[in-house]
Design an enzyme around this catalytic site. Structure first.
Site, PDB file in Angstrom:
ATOM      1  N   LEU A  46       1.501  -2.403   4.158  1.00 44.63           N
ATOM      2  CA  LEU A  46       2.570  -3.063   3.402  1.00 44.63           C
ATOM      3  C   LEU A  46       3.861  -2.799   4.162  1.00 44.63           C
ATOM      4  O   LEU A  46       4.173  -1.643   4.488  1.00 44.63           O
ATOM      5  CB  LEU A  46       2.649  -2.493   1.984  1.00 44.63           C
ATOM      6  N   ASP A  47       4.600  -3.865   4.496  1.00 42.78           N
ATOM      7  CA  ASP A  47       5.807  -3.739   5.313  1.00 42.78           C
ATOM      8  C   ASP A  47       6.792  -2.725   4.732  1.00 42.78           C
ATOM      9  O   ASP A  47       6.866  -2.548   3.510  1.00 42.78           O
ATOM     10  CB  ASP A  47       6.512  -5.089   5.426  1.00 42.78           C
ATOM     11  N   PRO A  48       7.581  -2.060   5.597  1.00 38.00           N
ATOM     12  CA  PRO A  48       8.580  -1.086   5.118  1.00 38.00           C
ATOM     13  C   PRO A  48       9.528  -1.660   4.063  1.00 38.00           C
ATOM     14  O   PRO A  48       9.880  -0.976   3.104  1.00 38.00           O
ATOM     15  CB  PRO A  48       9.331  -0.705   6.396  1.00 38.00           C
TER      16      PRO A  48
END
Length: 290
Positions: A46-48
């Site tokens: 999951l992207d930052p």
């Protein structure tokens, strides 16, 4: 089960609510520290910038990546039109702007055209491997990244609201491996504009719902009691090995079996793992018993 030092072995999954500003790898490190467990892994990055559901496997359950990572995902996403960044999201540096802001009808039409199967080019700043390196590593060092299109499926996309004339919020359900940042880019391009993803929340990953997720702070308190049994997250048939063959199951001896596909294997009421029938013989593909 306990180790020879008396410490209880951990085995299960965590429906973690990852906060924004933290990478998936950092979230895994936090879980390792909180649970004092070395074998920990996430089931799909999951992207930052994103927040929401990040499924974490602990102990032997970390072996379930292939069974859990590939499930449908649902996101709440905000698109902002009129500019784009190098990362295609709000964490990046603005690289281009435009005064061409599409109407909500144009955005809706473009979004609807993406429903179904299609090929998508991942963002340059992504975890995809290119020539043995993560794409984002090459991009950060000023290198050129050429990523091949990947096959994705968008199952549904509903307009939630339009906070401003240059913003739209969608609920999107899609296949694993779909980049919402790329959807934003592609929708904007179809509308003759530029787009940036400014908010992303994963609300569902397979059977894991955000309403049942746990924060890192709550995990600090609940610790191993937050673990979900692996057998409870596998949507597949159950096969109980006959009692007379239990000893054979324990010692890996051949047991006749004619089940189709993957299934959960039980012996004497105990969950052993994921199995299949290979030439009429039971095979444990993923061993999960403590």
């Amino acid at each position: 089960m306990r180790s020879r030092f008396g410490r209880r072995k951990l085995n299960g999954l965590i429906n973690l609510y990852k906060p924004t500003g933290m990478s998936s790898a950092q979230a895994v490190s936090r879980v390792k520290r909180i649970l004092d467990e070395k074998t920990v892994g996430h089931m799909g990055t999951l992207d930052p910038m994103a927040e929401g559901v990040l499924v974490i496997g602990v102990g032997k359950s970390a072996r379930l990546f292939d069974y859990i990572c590939g499930r449908k995902k649902t996101y709440l996403a905000k698109f902002k039109f009129g500019q784009t960044t190098d990362t295609l999201d709000a964490l990046g540096t603005v690289t281009e702007t435009t005064k061409d802001i599409p109407s909500v009808d144009a955005v809706l039409h473009a979004m609807q055209s993406l429903i179904g199967d299609s090929e998508q080019i991942p963002p340059a700043y992504s975890a995809k491997h290119v020539n043995g390196k993560r794409a984002y590593e090459t991009a950060r060092n000023g290198g050129t990244v050429e990523l091949k299109p990947v096959r994705i499926t968008v199952y549904g996309a509903e307009l939630v609201c339009q906070p401003k004339t240059d913003e739209t919020v969608f609920e999107i359900t899609c296949s694993a491996g779909t980049y919402i940042r790329s959807i934003c880019r592609d929708v904007a391009k179809m509308c003759g504009s530029l787009g940036t993803l400014t908010y992303l929340r994963r609300t569902r990953s397979g059977m894991f719902d955000v309403k049942e997720s746990i924060s890192l702070e709550a995990l600090e308190i609940k610790k191993h009691s937050a673990l979900i049994l692996p057998e409870n997250v596998l949507d597949m048939p159950r096969y109980d090995v006959p009692d007379e063959f239990y000893d054979d199951l324990l010692h890996g001896r051949k047991i006749e079996c004619d089940m189709n596909g993957d299934f959960k294997v039980y012996g004497n009421g105990t969950f052993f793992g994921v199995g299949c029938s290979s030439d009429g013989i039971l095979k444990i593909k993923t061993y999960l018993k403590d």
